[in-house]
Design an enzyme around this catalytic site. Structure first.
Site, mmCIF file in Angstrom:
data_model
loop_
_atom_site.group_PDB
_atom_site.id
_atom_site.type_symbol
_atom_site.label_atom_id
_atom_site.label_comp_id
_atom_site.label_asym_id
_atom_site.label_seq_id
_atom_site.Cartn_x
_atom_site.Cartn_y
_atom_site.Cartn_z
ATOM 1 N N CYS A 9 68.154 -23.157 -11.770
ATOM 2 C CA CYS A 9 67.085 -22.130 -12.078
ATOM 3 C C CYS A 9 66.020 -23.079 -11.904
ATOM 4 O O CYS A 9 65.654 -24.122 -12.271
ATOM 5 C CB CYS A 9 67.296 -21.806 -13.599
ATOM 6 S SG CYS A 9 65.955 -20.964 -14.276
ATOM 7 N N CYS A 12 62.947 -19.352 -6.514
ATOM 8 C CA CYS A 12 63.767 -18.836 -7.773
ATOM 9 C C CYS A 12 65.054 -18.559 -7.322
ATOM 10 O O CYS A 12 64.887 -17.586 -5.933
ATOM 11 C CB CYS A 12 62.608 -17.407 -8.171
ATOM 12 S SG CYS A 12 63.605 -16.610 -9.399
ATOM 13 N N GLU A 19 67.811 -8.324 -10.834
ATOM 14 C CA GLU A 19 68.902 -8.295 -11.731
ATOM 15 C C GLU A 19 69.479 -6.692 -11.884
ATOM 16 O O GLU A 19 70.486 -6.519 -12.152
ATOM 17 C CB GLU A 19 68.244 -8.705 -13.295
ATOM 18 C CG GLU A 19 67.961 -10.123 -13.384
ATOM 19 C CD GLU A 19 69.082 -10.906 -13.920
ATOM 20 O OE1 GLU A 19 69.849 -10.151 -14.798
ATOM 21 O OE2 GLU A 19 69.202 -12.049 -13.716
ATOM 22 N N HIS A 69 66.756 -16.275 -7.884
ATOM 23 C CA HIS A 69 67.090 -14.780 -7.963
ATOM 24 C C HIS A 69 66.819 -14.130 -6.407
ATOM 25 O O HIS A 69 67.382 -13.263 -6.211
ATOM 26 C CB HIS A 69 66.330 -14.001 -9.049
ATOM 27 C CG HIS A 69 67.107 -14.017 -10.508
ATOM 28 N ND1 HIS A 69 67.298 -15.160 -11.122
ATOM 29 C CD2 HIS A 69 67.792 -13.157 -10.973
ATOM 30 C CE1 HIS A 69 67.744 -14.971 -12.143
ATOM 31 N NE2 HIS A 69 68.225 -13.512 -12.214
ATOM 32 N N ASP A 124 71.808 -20.978 -15.311
ATOM 33 C CA ASP A 124 70.757 -20.473 -14.753
ATOM 34 C C ASP A 124 70.289 -19.507 -15.999
ATOM 35 O O ASP A 124 71.166 -19.268 -16.586
ATOM 36 C CB ASP A 124 70.801 -19.562 -13.604
ATOM 37 C CG ASP A 124 69.680 -18.652 -13.106
ATOM 38 O OD1 ASP A 124 68.790 -19.326 -13.193
ATOM 39 O OD2 ASP A 124 69.884 -17.583 -12.720
ATOM 40 N N SER A 125 69.238 -18.994 -15.835
ATOM 41 C CA SER A 125 68.836 -18.043 -17.002
ATOM 42 C C SER A 125 69.520 -16.513 -16.858
ATOM 43 O O SER A 125 69.741 -15.929 -17.691
ATOM 44 C CB SER A 125 67.543 -17.696 -16.963
ATOM 45 O OG SER A 125 66.903 -17.102 -15.637
HETATM 46 N N1 DGL Z 1 66.415 -17.599 -11.458
HETATM 47 C C1 DGL Z 1 65.209 -18.039 -12.303
HETATM 48 C C2 DGL Z 1 64.524 -19.158 -11.538
HETATM 49 O O1 DGL Z 1 65.132 -19.630 -10.362
HETATM 50 C C3 DGL Z 1 64.222 -17.287 -12.951
HETATM 51 C C4 DGL Z 1 64.654 -16.057 -13.603
HETATM 52 C C5 DGL Z 1 63.946 -16.157 -15.012
HETATM 53 O O2 DGL Z 1 62.614 -15.521 -15.275
HETATM 54 O O3 DGL Z 1 64.531 -16.307 -16.089
HETATM 55 O O4 DGL Z 1 63.521 -19.416 -11.373
#
Ligand code: DGL
Length: 275
Positions: A76, A188, A155, A190, A13-14
């Site tokens: 992600c 997402c 975050e 997150h 993931d990012s």
């Molecule tokens: N966790 C990432 C997703 O599922 C997004 C986070 C980011 O913008 O880097 O899209």
């Protein structure tokens, strides 16, 4: 020391949002070893162009493959929506994304078609319309809403915070002006951290839509992909193990990531994947 028999699975993931997917995977595949990579130095992906997201995602995926992953989970939504084909072209191991399992999870939750699904996601995921296509293929109408401020709030660990509630009130009021969803899909990885706040705000705004997180559905898809690739070892036993790597702020990753994973992260390895 006994030799490991289960598969090695790379999860990417990012940031640490993908740890919600790892959380779903850990109990599912006994004997597996997970290498989780959070590309925190290059986050957010959700505000970047397709070319940049693809370059970052491919380099992260190749790193995990080089480190011995038998299968990759792109945990992600942004990387899946914009770069799944690029990652598959660059890697020789099977690659599982989160968008198709997310749409399946939405269908399972609403239990009927036609139905309307509100997808909350990053700006890049929304612009790709990957969820629109995946939902449409299942007979679901998707209304996609970009919520760019939610990743930094998650975050930051602002799970139960007045600013997060204010931001959600604005996003969800705008979204509900356009849709009367049967379900709200967290597009997402997150967002599951603030799922309770999202549900509470939907109720405050008069919506009884169910909030869906695709982590569990993704974990099931991974189990199927492992079986298909012959990587599910019948006699593998014992608890799955994991190790975490991040490209920035390993202390923050261990501290906040444990909230996403639901268990302590004892150690995080710092990586440099370039720019
Ligand atoms: N966790 C990432 C997703 O599922 C997004 C986070 C980011 O913008 O880097 O899209």
């Amino acid at each position: 020391m006994s030799e490991r028999r289960g598969p090695t699975i790379g999860v990417f993931d990012s940031g640490f949002g993908g740890l919600t997917v790892l959380r779903g995977l850990l109990p599912l595949i006994p004997g597996a070893h997970y290498i989780y990579l959070g590309d925190t130095a290059r986050l957010p992906y959700g505000a970047k162009s397709r070319e940049t997201v693809a370059r970052y995602a491919v380099s992260s995926a190749l790193y995990l493959q080089d480190r011995g992953a038998d299968l990759l989970v792109i945990a992600c939504n942004t990387a899946t929506a914009l770069a799944l084909d690029d990652i598959r072209a660059a890697c020789s191991v099977p690659v599982v994304g989160v968008v198709a399992p997310g749409a399946q999870a939405a269908l399972a939750a609403v239990g009927k078609v036609p139905a309307e699904v509100l997808v909350l996601a990053t700006a890049a995921t929304v612009q790709s319309h990957a969820y629109h296509a995946a939902c449409d293929a299942l007979g679901l109408a998707a209304v996609e809403k970009a919520c760019p401020l939610l990743v930094p709030l998650a975050e930051e660990g602002w799970v139960d915070h007045p600013v997060t509630r204010d931001v959600l009130r604005i996003y969800l009021t705008e979204a509900l002006a356009e849709a009367s969803p049967d379900a709200v899909l967290l597009g997402c990885t997150h967002y599951p951290l603030i799922a309770d706040a999202i549900t509470a705000m939907l109720r405050e705004l008069g919506s009884d839509a169910r909030v869906i997180d695709s982590a569990e559905a993704t974990a099931q898809t991974v189990a199927q992909a492992l079986s298909k690739a012959g990587l599910m070892v019948a006699d593998s036993a014992g608890e799955a193990t994991f190790e975490c790597c991040a490209t920035d702020s390993v202390e923050k990753f261990a501290r906040l990531g444990s909230q996403f994973l639901g268990r302590p992260i004892p150690q995080v390895e710092l990586l440099d994947l370039g720019g």
